[in-house]
Design an enzyme around this catalytic site. Structure first.
Site, PDB file in Angstrom:
ATOM      1  N   HIS A 119     -39.207 -53.320  14.241  1.00  0.00           N
ATOM      2  CA  HIS A 119     -39.222 -51.856  14.262  1.00  0.00           C
ATOM      3  C   HIS A 119     -40.041 -51.296  15.417  1.00  0.00           C
ATOM      4  O   HIS A 119     -40.846 -51.988  16.040  1.00  0.00           O
ATOM      5  CB  HIS A 119     -39.742 -51.299  12.924  1.00  0.00           C
ATOM      6  CG  HIS A 119     -41.188 -51.622  12.630  1.00  0.00           C
ATOM      7  ND1 HIS A 119     -42.224 -50.817  13.031  1.00  0.00           N
ATOM      8  CD2 HIS A 119     -41.752 -52.647  11.945  1.00  0.00           C
ATOM      9  CE1 HIS A 119     -43.370 -51.330  12.621  1.00  0.00           C
ATOM     10  NE2 HIS A 119     -43.113 -52.442  11.957  1.00  0.00           N
ATOM     11  N   CYS A 170     -44.549 -57.387   9.571  1.00  0.00           N
ATOM     12  CA  CYS A 170     -43.326 -57.050  10.311  1.00  0.00           C
ATOM     13  C   CYS A 170     -43.592 -57.098  11.808  1.00  0.00           C
ATOM     14  O   CYS A 170     -44.736 -57.170  12.261  1.00  0.00           O
ATOM     15  CB  CYS A 170     -42.828 -55.668   9.901  1.00  0.00           C
ATOM     16  SG  CYS A 170     -42.050 -55.645   8.271  1.00  0.00           S
TER      17      CYS A 170
END
Length: 533
Positions: free
Chosen positions: A425, A444
């Protein structure tokens, strides 16, 4: 035509092959067959793929028959396991010398039946180790989520029955260019170790341009031994030595500034034996990643230790960006696994993971229910919960950050749905990408150039990927964009890796995983080249 010369192992194997059929006294052919098959059946015992293979062929021999076909299989197998050490495998598991001793000792059909099964089991173990690794990653580290795609032993045995044995053995190891280059680097490092390694380590201190002295000489000698500097008697810190140090820094993922600082000194002082260990671990990791279908004609690799994400089309890198990965805290380390990217979400909302709610946000809300005002608290029906009543020990809610410029996921996230809740992301924290060591996330992977990633992924399915992406972005509403063709994603961890051209690259073992893998390889019997203390 004259037969080509054989290695000592293979020559001994041929002697053993002949010895298989020496018996103390003649035995009728029918009795031999019956005794052999009974021995095979009894030795197999439990029902597994190897037992199924023998049952399907009515317990006929695969290895110990008297003809040239069986002899060729034995010869090729002993030759192959003689190369186990070259692949960084625990050669003692296959023990060519012990197998040859058993061949010499086989004097009757029952001996040969038991030996036939043992050869098949040893072959199945060797093939499994060479194709997919000698270790089970799930038993080494909690972050190793790699699912190994093992081949069916029955299929491997059938191939050996129907194909040229040497051709079969040539195809067992990973066929990737990376694996071949790592084997080459392994041999090079073993030669360095045989010559005594890199010599004396470099002491601490500061080196200025033009400076001379014992520290400069020690640095010079180390750079020469490592192949970064031509042999020279110069004893001052020249431009040539600075350029050699910069090349070393680039190959080790360090800041390329020609400054002899603590991080550069620490990397310089890793021994050749230590580097060989990294290469052997990388070879094991490459075996774990060995899949019949390959990594995918188009795929994404994120090398965690390199803090880099790349898109590959075939063997060619077509997009590359810096990455921020999970921090070194035990509960935030990014796991290693493979999955398929199916879509991206533009203008994403961030649904906070339960672990973050419990460990970080809920204590703040209990102190002040109006804390974290940029986040919505929502019930199971998706309705926003009033904060006026406060929050006690029970918190049956979710937390969500709506799309916006300050959203923790930035303006786009890339989804390869997995049970670990890991994805790629954007991020508003752009300053982190300027750092050399980029382990700061909750797990992440944040991308330095997420828009570039989006354009590269959309290019195969639209003539105007930039315009299409901007139209979704401009809506300011959360929008899912499916990929017409899912893209495999491989989260890997390589502290040693190669480039198509240039030197082998080394990186820091930030999570300590390679150290644990090496300890297990050593425990399994993987041996290092001798020559360096």
């Amino acid at each position: 035509m004259q037969r080509e010369s054989k290695s000592p192992v293979v020559r001994r194997a041929l002697v053993c092959a002949a010895a298989l059929f020496v018996t103390a006294a003649p035995i009728p052919a029918g009795a031999q067959v019956t005794a052999f098959k009974q021995s095979v059946a009894e030795t197999l015992g439990e029902s597994d793929a190897i037992a199924a293979f023998y049952r399907a062929r009515k317990f006929e021999p695969l290895w110990t028959g008297p003809d040239d076909v069986h002899r060729a299989r034995r010869e090729a197998f002993l030759e192959a396991i003689g190369m186990a050490g070259a692949h960084g495998l625990p050669a003692g598991r296959y023990d060519a010398s012990a197998l040859m001793a058993e061949m010499r000792a086989a004097r009757n059909p029952r001996d040969r039946g038991a030996l036939d099964v043992k050869l098949s089991r040893t072959y199945a173990q060797f093939a499994r180790d060479l194709q997919n690794g000698a270790l089970d990653p799930s038993r080494i580290d909690a972050g190793l989520k790699r699912e190994i795609l093992y081949r069916d032993p029955q299929e491997l045995l059938t191939r050996l029955e129907n194909e040229d044995p040497r051709a079969v053995f040539r195809t067992l190891a990973p066929q990737s260019r990376e694996y071949v280059r790592l084997m080459h680097e392994k041999m090079k490092m073993e030669k360095v170790i045989a010559r005594g390694g890199y010599g004396a380590s470099v002491p601490g201190g500061k080196i200025e341009a033009g400076e001379s002295g014992e520290l400069v000489v020690a640095l010079r000698d180390r750079l020469i031994a490592m192949g970064y500097l031509r042999p020279t008697a110069l004893a001052s810190y020249t431009d040539e030595m600075r350029q050699a140090l910069e090349a070393f820094q680039a190959d080790n993922g360090l800041k390329v500034d020609g400054v002899f600082g603590p991080s550069t000194r620490e990397a310089l002082n890793v021994s050749a034996t230590g580097r060989l260990q990294q290469i052997l671990v990388a070879m094991e990791r490459e075996r774990w990643l060995n899949r019949p279908e390959g990594l995918g004609p188009r795929h994404i690799k994120v090398n965690l230790t390199e803090y880099t994400a790349r898109i590959y089309d075939g063997e060619t890198v077509t997009f590359e960006t810096r990455a921020v990965i999970g921090s070194t805290d035990s509960d935030r380390r990014t796991p290693e696994f493979s999955d398929e990217m199916t879509h991206m979400v533009v203008n994403p909302a961030w649904y906070i993971p339960r672990s973050i709610i419990k460990n970080e946000y809920l204590p703040k809300l209990r102190q002040n229910p109006y804390a974290l005002g940029h986040l919505e608290i929502i019930d199971r029906s998706g309705r926003v919960v009033s904060r006026s009543r406060g929050f006690g020990s029970d918190f049956p809610y979710s937390m969500r950050q709506p799309p916006g410029p300050d959203n923790a996921l930035g303006k786009v996230k890339f989804m390869f749905p997995n049970k670990y809740a890991i994805y790629l992301h954007d991020t508003p924290a752009k300053h982190l990408f300027d750092r050399d060591r980029r382990a700061y996330s909750h797990g992440c992977i944040r991308l330095g150039d997420p828009f570039g990633m989006a354009h590269a992924l959309l290019a195969p399915q639209t003539d105007d990927p930039d315009g299409f992406f901007q139209s979704k972005l401009g809506s300011r509403s959360e929008a899912r964009v499916n990929l017409d063709t899912p893209v495999p994603v491989h989260l890997i961890y390589r502290t040693a890796f190669t480039l198509p051209k240039g030197r082998v690259q080394f990186r820091e073992d930030i999570y300590g995983r390679d150290a644990r893998i090496w300890a297990e390889l050593e425990r399994a019997g993987v041996a290092l080249a001798a020559g360096e203390s």
